[in-house]
Design an enzyme around this catalytic site. Sequence first.
Site, PDB file in Angstrom:
ATOM      1  N   SER A 142       0.824  -1.176  -0.014  1.00  0.00           N
ATOM      2  CA  SER A 142      -0.012  -0.004  -0.154  1.00  0.00           C
ATOM      3  C   SER A 142       0.931   1.352  -0.130  1.00  0.00           C
ATOM      4  CB  SER A 142      -1.058   0.094   1.311  1.00  0.00           C
ATOM      5  OG  SER A 142      -1.730   1.318   1.380  1.00  0.00           O
ATOM      6  N   TYR A 156      -2.330  -0.395  10.080  1.00  0.00           N
ATOM      7  CA  TYR A 156      -2.350  -0.831   8.715  1.00  0.00           C
ATOM      8  C   TYR A 156      -0.914  -0.709   8.044  1.00  0.00           C
ATOM      9  CZ  TYR A 156      -4.255  -1.283   3.968  1.00  0.00           C
ATOM     10  OH  TYR A 156      -4.220  -1.783   2.557  1.00  0.00           O
TER      11      TYR A 156
END
Length: 251
Positions: A142, A156
Amino acid sequence: MKVAIVTGASSGIGQAAAIQIAEREVGVILTYGKNPQGALDTVATIEINGGTAVSLPLDVGDSSTFPAFRTSMAGVLHDTFGRDTFDFLVNNAGLSRTSLIADTSEELFDELMRVLLKGPFFLTQTLLPLLADHGAIVNTSSNSTTVGMEPGYSVYASMKGGLDVLTRYMAKEFSTRGIRVNAVSPGATRTRLADDAFTRFPEVIPALAARTALGRVGEPDDVGMVIATLLSEQSRWVTAQNLDVSGGFNL
């Protein structure tokens, strides 16, 4: 026929990657968690286009299930593809939860860790004996680890940052077998992640598009094509890389 394993392929980036991989005449074993119908839809799309695909359930957040999954996968390899090994692994399955550091519980931290970092580590370890020499792995990371940093994504992004480091170590250790390992880092992409946030909060899309050099949010196929390309012969001299696939987010 070469064969790819794609985790989390019942929707979003995983679904797009599975379809794109199959279009390159590669058989696909795809996994799903809580969306069996989505997995069936992925299989149907691949079959309509002349490909071969099989779906299997897998909880990437529960590593105790991985040996049984390997057994099931080995059965599919033998029965459907006439193979004892597979060629490509896409560690894509994931989930997203947001919480400010001050508010984050250990339970939330552990849940994200199990799915986003521990899962890919031990699933790869479990399947490694079946992965053919000169194969390839792609991990879905990501851009929240770099240009996409936003409050609430600390856990995350930390797990994805760990996955980035793991990608390089995998590339180093597996190179003795000719196995390439790379990662992709999507930006804002129209998926079901974060409880289908784009559908629930469509008002955020124009702001994200405005921060993206190419003027829109990403679509799953934008990332799926890159994953398929990284697995292919065209990328045979690429390993230990993390490709930003965000359309120039925050450029």
